[in-house]
Scaffold this active site. Structure first.
Site, PDB file in Angstrom:
ATOM      1  N   TYR A 154       7.210  11.847   6.987  1.00 23.59           N
ATOM      2  CA  TYR A 154       6.826  10.547   7.566  1.00 23.59           C
ATOM      3  C   TYR A 154       7.440  10.367   8.953  1.00 23.59           C
ATOM      4  O   TYR A 154       6.756   9.976   9.903  1.00 23.59           O
ATOM      5  CB  TYR A 154       7.294   9.458   6.609  1.00 23.59           C
ATOM      6  CG  TYR A 154       6.924   8.037   6.980  1.00 23.59           C
ATOM      7  CD1 TYR A 154       5.648   7.540   6.738  1.00 23.59           C
ATOM      8  CD2 TYR A 154       7.863   7.176   7.540  1.00 23.59           C
ATOM      9  CE1 TYR A 154       5.320   6.236   7.040  1.00 23.59           C
ATOM     10  CE2 TYR A 154       7.554   5.863   7.840  1.00 23.59           C
ATOM     11  CZ  TYR A 154       6.276   5.392   7.594  1.00 23.59           C
ATOM     12  OH  TYR A 154       5.960   4.092   7.904  1.00 23.59           O
ATOM     13  N   LYS A 158       5.542  10.011  12.516  1.00 26.35           N
ATOM     14  CA  LYS A 158       5.689   8.782  13.308  1.00 26.35           C
ATOM     15  C   LYS A 158       6.297   9.075  14.680  1.00 26.35           C
ATOM     16  O   LYS A 158       5.946   8.434  15.666  1.00 26.35           O
ATOM     17  CB  LYS A 158       6.532   7.759  12.547  1.00 26.35           C
ATOM     18  CG  LYS A 158       5.857   7.216  11.283  1.00 26.35           C
ATOM     19  CD  LYS A 158       4.567   6.480  11.594  1.00 26.35           C
ATOM     20  CE  LYS A 158       4.015   5.727  10.398  1.00 26.35           C
ATOM     21  NZ  LYS A 158       2.738   5.044  10.697  1.00 26.35           N
TER      22      LYS A 158
HETATM   23  P1  NAP Z   1       0.134  -0.477   2.782  1.00 22.23           P
HETATM   24  O1  NAP Z   1       0.389  -1.867   2.325  1.00 22.23           O
HETATM   25  O2  NAP Z   1       0.419   0.649   1.860  1.00 22.23           O
HETATM   26  O3  NAP Z   1      -1.376  -0.370   3.316  1.00 22.23           O
HETATM   27  C1  NAP Z   1      -1.875   0.842   3.784  1.00 22.23           C
HETATM   28  C2  NAP Z   1      -3.299   0.675   4.274  1.00 22.23           C
HETATM   29  O4  NAP Z   1      -3.758   1.960   4.733  1.00 22.23           O
HETATM   30  C3  NAP Z   1      -4.234   0.218   3.196  1.00 22.23           C
HETATM   31  O5  NAP Z   1      -5.156  -0.692   3.773  1.00 22.23           O
HETATM   32  C4  NAP Z   1      -4.955   1.494   2.790  1.00 22.23           C
HETATM   33  O6  NAP Z   1      -6.266   1.243   2.343  1.00 22.23           O
HETATM   34  C5  NAP Z   1      -5.003   2.241   4.112  1.00 22.23           C
HETATM   35  N1  NAP Z   1      -5.187   3.680   3.953  1.00 22.23           N
HETATM   36  C6  NAP Z   1      -4.486   4.548   3.180  1.00 22.23           C
HETATM   37  N2  NAP Z   1      -4.983   5.786   3.295  1.00 22.23           N
HETATM   38  C7  NAP Z   1      -6.016   5.701   4.178  1.00 22.23           C
HETATM   39  C8  NAP Z   1      -6.931   6.633   4.726  1.00 22.23           C
HETATM   40  N3  NAP Z   1      -6.878   7.944   4.394  1.00 22.23           N
HETATM   41  N4  NAP Z   1      -7.893   6.197   5.587  1.00 22.23           N
HETATM   42  C9  NAP Z   1      -7.955   4.892   5.919  1.00 22.23           C
HETATM   43  N5  NAP Z   1      -7.122   3.954   5.439  1.00 22.23           N
HETATM   44  C10 NAP Z   1      -6.169   4.360   4.591  1.00 22.23           C
HETATM   45  O7  NAP Z   1       0.994  -0.149   4.105  1.00 22.23           O
HETATM   46  P2  NAP Z   1       1.709  -1.130   5.184  1.00 22.23           P
HETATM   47  O8  NAP Z   1       3.094  -1.358   4.753  1.00 22.23           O
HETATM   48  O9  NAP Z   1       0.823  -2.274   5.500  1.00 22.23           O
HETATM   49  O10 NAP Z   1       1.777  -0.132   6.438  1.00 22.23           O
HETATM   50  C11 NAP Z   1       0.848  -0.167   7.489  1.00 22.23           C
HETATM   51  C12 NAP Z   1       1.370   0.737   8.619  1.00 22.23           C
HETATM   52  O11 NAP Z   1       2.664   0.285   9.028  1.00 22.23           O
HETATM   53  C13 NAP Z   1       1.556   2.198   8.217  1.00 22.23           C
HETATM   54  O12 NAP Z   1       1.214   3.045   9.293  1.00 22.23           O
HETATM   55  C14 NAP Z   1       3.038   2.301   7.933  1.00 22.23           C
HETATM   56  O13 NAP Z   1       3.515   3.612   8.085  1.00 22.23           O
HETATM   57  C15 NAP Z   1       3.576   1.354   8.994  1.00 22.23           C
HETATM   58  N6  NAP Z   1       4.912   0.847   8.693  1.00 22.23           N
HETATM   59  C16 NAP Z   1       5.147   0.055   7.600  1.00 22.23           C
HETATM   60  C17 NAP Z   1       6.431  -0.407   7.348  1.00 22.23           C
HETATM   61  C18 NAP Z   1       6.757  -1.293   6.198  1.00 22.23           C
HETATM   62  O14 NAP Z   1       7.948  -1.604   6.036  1.00 22.23           O
HETATM   63  N7  NAP Z   1       5.814  -1.724   5.399  1.00 22.23           N
HETATM   64  C19 NAP Z   1       7.474  -0.050   8.218  1.00 22.23           C
HETATM   65  C20 NAP Z   1       7.206   0.769   9.314  1.00 22.23           C
HETATM   66  C21 NAP Z   1       5.916   1.195   9.555  1.00 22.23           C
HETATM   67  P3  NAP Z   1      -6.885   1.879   0.977  1.00 22.23           P
HETATM   68  O15 NAP Z   1      -6.125   1.304  -0.184  1.00 22.23           O
HETATM   69  O16 NAP Z   1      -8.298   1.482   1.013  1.00 22.23           O
HETATM   70  O17 NAP Z   1      -6.691   3.365   1.062  1.00 22.23           O
END
Ligand code: NAP
Length: 245
Positions: A154, A158
């Site tokens: 990851y 990133k």
């Molecule tokens: P999340 O709640 O797990 O949501 C992930 C989203 O990505 C879902 O809408 C999912 O849709 C979609 N997705 C997964 N595989 C996919 C694919 N192959 N093609 C298209 N869409 C896909 O994640 P989140 O926490 O909102 O994170 C969003 C972003 O922020 C990510 O890049 C993550 O790395 C980054 N981030 C998050 C955090 C945190 O603390 N949450 C911190 C740093 C960075 P489906 O269910 O339809 O697949």
């Protein structure tokens, strides 16, 4: 930028992507809601966008697959004929210590979190170059800045997104296109739901997880606000003070 910009958000069916969609919806945008599996959740997001005064187009595509990304952009062009903002948000984790990490856990994370950003950015740039305008925002992570045990795959992906952001920002600045990265710390979504909060909270100066809406506010500013036109190639930490400097 047009009065009703066309915004594509990958992974917009929940979490940070959904919050970003709602942020843009409140400013009358036309929003491409990408998802891969969660059709019902994405449909709900589309309804929420419409209730806020925006327009929504559901875009089912696995953005780790180049051919599906091409189709996604064709669908948006057929519907709206332009792309003003791309938010590369879709991301997954497959955590494990390095010596035990399986090849497929490495590949799956790189395929979506880095290759997916490459495919979507390349497709968007072709359109934005003709428009001579566009804004791209890549959701990276503080793990890509400072590393995180158990997340070699990851954090490598990133960190790759940060390098890609800066290079593309330099390549396309002369075409009126800005490219920035947003690096969240710990945000309350499904992705972080399993983590042991107590230990982590001690590391965060502001003493709490961030809200998806807070990340969305920053993305909305970078994607939409006239004052963001002079910002490119930057990485914004939104992490309660976890990483400073
Ligand atoms: P999340 O709640 O797990 O949501 C992930 C989203 O990505 C879902 O809408 C999912 O849709 C979609 N997705 C997964 N595989 C996919 C694919 N192959 N093609 C298209 N869409 C896909 O994640 P989140 O926490 O909102 O994170 C969003 C972003 O922020 C990510 O890049 C993550 O790395 C980054 N981030 C998050 C955090 C945190 O603390 N949450 C911190 C740093 C960075 P489906 O269910 O339809 O697949």
């Amino acid at each position: 930028m047009t009065a009703s910009p066309v915004v594509i958000i990958t992974g917009a069916s929940r979490g940070i992507g959904r919050a970003i969609a709602l942020e843009f919806a409140a400013t009358n945008a036309r929003i491409g809601v990408n998802y891969s599996r969660s059709a019902e959740a994405a449909q709900k997001v589309a309804e929420e966008i419409q209730a806020l005064g925006g327009s929504a187009l559901l875009l089912q595509a696995d953005v780790s697959q180049a051919a599906q990304v091409e189709t996604l952009f064709q669908q948006v062009m057929a519907q709206w004929g332009r792309v003003d903002v791309l938010v590369n948000n879709a991301g997954i984790t497959r955590d494990g210590l390095m010596i035990r990490m399986k090849d497929e856990d490495w590949r799956e994370v790189m395929n979506l979190n880095l290759d997916g950003v490459f495919y979507c950015t390349r497709a968007a740039l072709k359109i934005m170059m003709k428009q001579k305008s566009g804004r791209i925002i890549n959701i990276t992570s503080i793990a890509g800045v400072m590393g995180n045990p158990g997340q070699a795959n990851y954090s490598a992906a990133k960190a790759g997104v940060i390098g890609l952001t800066r290079t593309v920002a330099k390549e396309y600045a002369s075409r009126g296109i800005t490219v920035n990265a947003v690096a969240p710390g710990f945000i309350a979504t499904e992705m972080t739901a399993q983590l042991k909060q107590e230990e982590l909270l001690k590391l965060i100066p502001l003493g709490r997880y961030g809200e998806a809406a807070e990340v969305a506010g920053l993305v909305g500013f970078l994607g939409r606000h006239p004052a963001a036109a002079y910002i490119t190639g930057q990485v914004f930490h939104i992490d309660g003070g976890l990483v400073m400097g």
